[in-house]
Design an enzyme around this catalytic site. Structure first.
Site, PDB file in Angstrom:
ATOM      1  N   LYS A  22      -3.084 -21.611   4.267  1.00 22.49           N
ATOM      2  CA  LYS A  22      -3.924 -22.535   3.472  1.00 22.49           C
ATOM      3  C   LYS A  22      -4.049 -23.895   4.165  1.00 22.49           C
ATOM      4  O   LYS A  22      -5.146 -24.444   4.275  1.00 22.49           O
ATOM      5  CB  LYS A  22      -3.281 -22.726   2.085  1.00 22.49           C
ATOM      6  CG  LYS A  22      -3.816 -23.927   1.317  1.00 22.49           C
ATOM      7  CD  LYS A  22      -3.098 -24.140  -0.002  1.00 22.49           C
ATOM      8  CE  LYS A  22      -1.815 -24.920   0.043  1.00 22.49           C
ATOM      9  NZ  LYS A  22      -1.926 -26.384  -0.038  1.00 22.49           N
ATOM     10  N   ASN A  23      -2.930 -24.441   4.615  1.00 20.02           N
ATOM     11  CA  ASN A  23      -2.964 -25.808   5.135  1.00 20.02           C
ATOM     12  C   ASN A  23      -3.568 -25.914   6.530  1.00 20.02           C
ATOM     13  O   ASN A  23      -3.801 -27.014   7.028  1.00 20.02           O
ATOM     14  CB  ASN A  23      -1.561 -26.437   5.087  1.00 20.02           C
ATOM     15  CG  ASN A  23      -1.164 -26.747   3.654  1.00 20.02           C
ATOM     16  OD1 ASN A  23      -2.005 -26.715   2.751  1.00 20.02           O
ATOM     17  ND2 ASN A  23       0.108 -27.038   3.443  1.00 20.02           N
ATOM     18  N   ARG A  93      -5.822 -32.825  -3.416  1.00 17.45           N
ATOM     19  CA  ARG A  93      -5.706 -33.966  -2.509  1.00 17.45           C
ATOM     20  C   ARG A  93      -6.244 -33.675  -1.114  1.00 17.45           C
ATOM     21  O   ARG A  93      -6.732 -34.560  -0.428  1.00 17.45           O
ATOM     22  CB  ARG A  93      -4.244 -34.395  -2.399  1.00 17.45           C
ATOM     23  CG  ARG A  93      -3.718 -35.097  -3.610  1.00 17.45           C
ATOM     24  CD  ARG A  93      -2.368 -35.627  -3.277  1.00 17.45           C
ATOM     25  NE  ARG A  93      -2.421 -36.366  -2.030  1.00 17.45           N
ATOM     26  CZ  ARG A  93      -2.621 -37.661  -1.928  1.00 17.45           C
ATOM     27  NH1 ARG A  93      -2.769 -38.375  -3.003  1.00 17.45           N
ATOM     28  NH2 ARG A  93      -2.652 -38.241  -0.751  1.00 17.45           N
ATOM     29  N   CYS A 117       0.136 -37.798  -7.755  1.00 13.97           N
ATOM     30  CA  CYS A 117       0.489 -36.424  -7.484  1.00 13.97           C
ATOM     31  C   CYS A 117       1.897 -36.159  -7.994  1.00 13.97           C
ATOM     32  O   CYS A 117       2.749 -37.046  -7.932  1.00 13.97           O
ATOM     33  CB  CYS A 117       0.402 -36.218  -5.984  1.00 13.97           C
ATOM     34  SG  CYS A 117       1.061 -34.691  -5.423  1.00 13.97           S
ATOM     35  N   ARG A 122       1.448 -40.452  -2.711  1.00 12.80           N
ATOM     36  CA  ARG A 122       0.880 -39.885  -1.476  1.00 12.80           C
ATOM     37  C   ARG A 122      -0.287 -40.754  -1.017  1.00 12.80           C
ATOM     38  O   ARG A 122      -1.454 -40.401  -1.178  1.00 12.80           O
ATOM     39  CB  ARG A 122       0.454 -38.433  -1.699  1.00 12.80           C
ATOM     40  CG  ARG A 122       1.667 -37.555  -1.964  1.00 12.80           C
ATOM     41  CD  ARG A 122       1.300 -36.134  -2.204  1.00 12.80           C
ATOM     42  NE  ARG A 122       0.803 -35.474  -1.013  1.00 12.80           N
ATOM     43  CZ  ARG A 122       0.278 -34.266  -1.025  1.00 12.80           C
ATOM     44  NH1 ARG A 122       0.162 -33.611  -2.155  1.00 12.80           N
ATOM     45  NH2 ARG A 122      -0.151 -33.713   0.093  1.00 12.80           N
ATOM     46  N   ASP A 310       7.661 -28.051   2.469  1.00 13.60           N
ATOM     47  CA  ASP A 310       6.995 -27.050   1.624  1.00 13.60           C
ATOM     48  C   ASP A 310       7.864 -25.816   1.364  1.00 13.60           C
ATOM     49  O   ASP A 310       7.464 -24.922   0.614  1.00 13.60           O
ATOM     50  CB  ASP A 310       5.646 -26.637   2.245  1.00 13.60           C
ATOM     51  CG  ASP A 310       4.637 -27.773   2.196  1.00 13.60           C
ATOM     52  OD1 ASP A 310       4.880 -28.755   1.475  1.00 13.60           O
ATOM     53  OD2 ASP A 310       3.608 -27.688   2.897  1.00 13.60           O
ATOM     54  N   ARG A 402      -3.015 -21.741  -6.442  1.00 14.01           N
ATOM     55  CA  ARG A 402      -3.659 -22.662  -5.506  1.00 14.01           C
ATOM     56  C   ARG A 402      -3.275 -22.344  -4.074  1.00 14.01           C
ATOM     57  O   ARG A 402      -4.041 -22.632  -3.153  1.00 14.01           O
ATOM     58  CB  ARG A 402      -3.249 -24.102  -5.815  1.00 14.01           C
ATOM     59  CG  ARG A 402      -3.670 -24.528  -7.195  1.00 14.01           C
ATOM     60  CD  ARG A 402      -3.340 -25.955  -7.401  1.00 14.01           C
ATOM     61  NE  ARG A 402      -3.734 -26.696  -6.216  1.00 14.01           N
ATOM     62  CZ  ARG A 402      -3.409 -27.935  -5.971  1.00 14.01           C
ATOM     63  NH1 ARG A 402      -2.669 -28.580  -6.843  1.00 14.01           N
ATOM     64  NH2 ARG A 402      -3.800 -28.527  -4.879  1.00 14.01           N
TER      65      ARG A 402
HETATM   66  C1  EPZ Z   1       0.362 -32.027   4.160  1.00 13.10           C
HETATM   67  O1  EPZ Z   1       0.113 -33.037   3.199  1.00 13.10           O
HETATM   68  C2  EPZ Z   1       0.350 -30.712   3.419  1.00 13.10           C
HETATM   69  N1  EPZ Z   1      -0.958 -30.534   2.805  1.00 13.10           N
HETATM   70  C3  EPZ Z   1       1.449 -30.698   2.365  1.00 13.10           C
HETATM   71  O2  EPZ Z   1       1.483 -29.406   1.779  1.00 13.10           O
HETATM   72  C4  EPZ Z   1       2.796 -30.940   3.066  1.00 13.10           C
HETATM   73  O3  EPZ Z   1       3.806 -31.041   2.090  1.00 13.10           O
HETATM   74  C5  EPZ Z   1       2.735 -32.236   3.884  1.00 13.10           C
HETATM   75  O4  EPZ Z   1       1.612 -32.209   4.794  1.00 13.10           O
HETATM   76  C6  EPZ Z   1       3.991 -32.487   4.703  1.00 13.10           C
HETATM   77  O5  EPZ Z   1       4.198 -31.432   5.592  1.00 13.10           O
HETATM   78  C7  EPZ Z   1      -1.949 -30.027   3.541  1.00 13.10           C
HETATM   79  O6  EPZ Z   1      -1.810 -29.743   4.719  1.00 13.10           O
HETATM   80  C8  EPZ Z   1      -3.241 -29.800   2.859  1.00 13.10           C
HETATM   81  P1  EPZ Z   1       1.485 -36.233   5.042  1.00 13.10           P
HETATM   82  P2  EPZ Z   1      -0.269 -34.514   3.667  1.00 13.10           P
HETATM   83  O7  EPZ Z   1       0.319 -37.146   5.136  1.00 13.10           O
HETATM   84  O8  EPZ Z   1      -1.012 -34.458   4.926  1.00 13.10           O
HETATM   85  C9  EPZ Z   1       3.417 -40.404   3.805  1.00 13.10           C
HETATM   86  C10 EPZ Z   1       1.634 -27.861  -0.009  1.00 13.10           C
HETATM   87  O9  EPZ Z   1       2.525 -27.604  -0.839  1.00 13.10           O
HETATM   88  N2  EPZ Z   1       2.082 -40.942   4.067  1.00 13.10           N
HETATM   89  O10 EPZ Z   1       1.957 -35.579   6.274  1.00 13.10           O
HETATM   90  O11 EPZ Z   1      -0.899 -35.198   2.515  1.00 13.10           O
HETATM   91  C11 EPZ Z   1       3.422 -39.439   2.629  1.00 13.10           C
HETATM   92  O12 EPZ Z   1       3.514 -40.140   1.401  1.00 13.10           O
HETATM   93  C12 EPZ Z   1       1.290 -29.292   0.352  1.00 13.10           C
HETATM   94  O13 EPZ Z   1       0.944 -26.999   0.535  1.00 13.10           O
HETATM   95  C13 EPZ Z   1       1.889 -42.292   4.070  1.00 13.10           C
HETATM   96  O14 EPZ Z   1       2.810 -43.081   3.835  1.00 13.10           O
HETATM   97  O15 EPZ Z   1       1.166 -35.122   3.935  1.00 13.10           O
HETATM   98  C14 EPZ Z   1       4.600 -38.569   2.928  1.00 13.10           C
HETATM   99  O16 EPZ Z   1       5.782 -39.221   2.550  1.00 13.10           O
HETATM  100  C15 EPZ Z   1       1.845 -30.312  -0.550  1.00 13.10           C
HETATM  101  N3  EPZ Z   1       0.615 -42.787   4.300  1.00 13.10           N
HETATM  102  C16 EPZ Z   1       4.572 -38.458   4.455  1.00 13.10           C
HETATM  103  O17 EPZ Z   1       3.794 -39.593   4.893  1.00 13.10           O
HETATM  104  C17 EPZ Z   1      -0.425 -41.951   4.571  1.00 13.10           C
HETATM  105  O18 EPZ Z   1      -1.542 -42.442   4.790  1.00 13.10           O
HETATM  106  C18 EPZ Z   1       3.922 -37.199   4.999  1.00 13.10           C
HETATM  107  O19 EPZ Z   1       2.682 -37.004   4.345  1.00 13.10           O
HETATM  108  C19 EPZ Z   1      -0.204 -40.566   4.588  1.00 13.10           C
HETATM  109  C20 EPZ Z   1       1.061 -40.076   4.340  1.00 13.10           C
END
Ligand code: EPZ
Length: 434
Positions: A22-23, A93, A117, A122, A310, A402
């Site tokens: 999915k991701n 998201r 969320c 996030r 995850d 989902r």
């Molecule tokens: C991706 O989310 C995945 N989603 C998530 O999978 C996964 O948990 C996550 O990466 C971490 O591996 C998809 O790929 C669609 P990040 P993403 O930006 O990209 C902080 C699932 O269950 N951050 O890598 O949104 C954030 O808060 C989902 O399938 C900032 O501070 O995650 C987090 O602590 C849920 N500022 C960390 O970075 C930003 O602008 C990593 O988030 C962006 C992120």
């Protein structure tokens, strides 16, 4: 709302196919906005989140068809559309993934700001800073992010690291915009997740020029246009890891077909250390055999190649019945522990101390009514229910729909006693995004 009724205690046995990731599929579908011709995408799982992305693409003038063989073909029919509306974005998201491709190809994007969320804050600040470094002008007004960037400029170096490491979808967004920016862009602290690698390779297949794929520094030489292509999405390492946990926790013997063990080193190593038998076969086959109670473990979630956040909830379920005390520390989303209270209802001994949960292994969990609250927490409850004594009712399984393709059918084929009971339909927008 659908629910699962699970009669636990049956060791899972047999073979099961791993679906496409999915991701990986979500940002790849979004990046199909960049193509001047049709894209044929194979291995895209049939999931609620994927259907949401297809609806967003439709809003953005991209027609998509699911072919008889399951592949999705996308085709841009109206390149003037640039708005991803709140009604769709609020349900998922990952809708934010259209921001980079839109502004990169069409010079403008209006994407509703993704809201809160259940797994914690996030933000998308790193996405926006990265795009600004490419010359995109960002404004936030009335709940929408407007990105304007006619004539993006490459030729710079930008940094995508944040307080919890690199950002996965942020890297996808910036990379998808940079491929059409003139000049050479160096992206530092890019996420190295296999899903980002898959996107980068897809972009290369469309004609992009990217060096350093798989590492933290991506060097992007902008090209004038990208063409359509054919692509097969990588296997879902999180689905595979979830099924592996279910096999281990039920003391089962399950072979996962079409997995990508190379992308799963951290979780597979952890399983081995816990005493679960992990055998790698040909063409991604992975045989997982559980037995007696596993050894306890110290799990710390980290960016790839570290242990994936995850899979944190599913491993916690498994550790609930380990022979000793374990520690589970969440370093990506320090508040992603919504499953703790539900596992406690099943008899787990858990104590949360900041971003760590201390798990005192018990011999067995007992089935009861539990509430799914986000995608991976729900998966953990299903895993726990399969191993628990008695009946577990998992409510609100739309969360699991989902991200897991027909999970109950896959589990039933492995001998699980799991049934879906269909209730009143829930509107997609009643679901909290994750
Ligand atoms: C991706 O989310 C995945 N989603 C998530 O999978 C996964 O948990 C996550 O990466 C971490 O591996 C998809 O790929 C669609 P990040 P993403 O930006 O990209 C902080 C699932 O269950 N951050 O890598 O949104 C954030 O808060 C989902 O399938 C900032 O501070 O995650 C987090 O602590 C849920 N500022 C960390 O970075 C930003 O602008 C990593 O988030 C962006 C992120």
């Amino acid at each position: 709302m659908d629910r699962f009724e699970i009669e636990g205690g049956v060791p899972l046995a047999g073979t099961v196919n791993v679906s496409g990731a999915k991701n990986a599929a979500l940002p790849i579908l979004a990046a199909s906005l960049l193509a001047d011709g049709p894209c044929r995408l194979e291995g895209v799982p049939d999931l609620r989140d994927i259907r949401t992305m297809l609806r967003i693409l439709e809003e953005l003038g991209v027609e998509s068809t699911r072919e008889e063989d399951g592949a999705i073909t996308t085709r841009v029919v109206d390149p003037t559309r640039v708005r991803a509306p709140y009604e769709l974005v609020k349900t998922m998201r990952a809708s934010i993934c259209v921001l980079g491709p839109l502004v990169g190809r069409r010079g403008r994007a209006e994407v509703s700001f993704p809201g809160g969320c259940v797994i914690g804050p996030r933000p998308v600040d790193l996405h926006l800073l990265g795009l600004e470094a490419l010359g995109v002008e960002i404004t936030v007004d009335a709940g929408y992010i407007t990105a304007e960037g006619d004539g993006l400029r490459g030729g710079g170096e930008l940094y995508l690291g944040g307080p919890y490491g690199p950002t996965v979808t942020g890297t996808a967004n910036v990379l998808s915009a940079a491929v059409l920016a003139p000049g050479t862009t160096i992206i530092q602290s890019a996420a190295c997740e296999p899903e980002v690698v898959d996107l980068a390779r897809f972009l290369v297949a469309m004609g992009a020029r990217i060096e350093g794929i798989g590492g933290p520094t991506l060097v992007v030489h902008g090209v004038e246009r990208l063409h359509g292509t054919r692509w097969r999405v990588i296997p879902d390492r999180i689905e595979a890891g979830t099924l592996a946990c279910a096999a281990a926790m039920t003391g089962g013997d399950v072979t996962l077909l079409g997995a990508d063990p190379a992308a799963m080193t951290a979780p597979l190593t952890l399983l081995s250390r816990m005493g679960v038998s992990v055998e790698r076969g040909a063409e991604g086959a992975l045989r997982i055999r559980g037995g007696l109670r596993t050894r306890p473990a110290d799990v710390v979630t980290l960016p790839y190649p570290g242990f994936p956040t995850d899979l944190q909830a599913q491993f916690m379920a498994l550790l609930c019945v380990a022979n000793g005390n374990s520690f589970v520390t969440e370093k990506i989303y320090p508040e992603r522990f919504i499953h703790v209270a539900e596992l406690q209802r099943m008899g787990a001994h858990l104590r949360k101390e900041g971003p760590t949960v201390i798990v005192q292994g018990v011999e067995r969990l007992s089935g009861c009514h539990v509430m799914a609250s986000d995608l991976r927490a729900s998966a953990a409850l299903v895993v726990a229910g399969l191993a628990a004594s008695g009946r577990t009712t998992v409510e609100r399984v739309y969360h699991i729909d989902r991200g897991y393709e027909r999970i109950e059918e896959k589990l039933m084929r492995l001998g699980a006693r799991i049934e879906r009971h269909t209730g009143v339909a829930v509107e997609a927008d009643a679901a909290l995004p994750s």
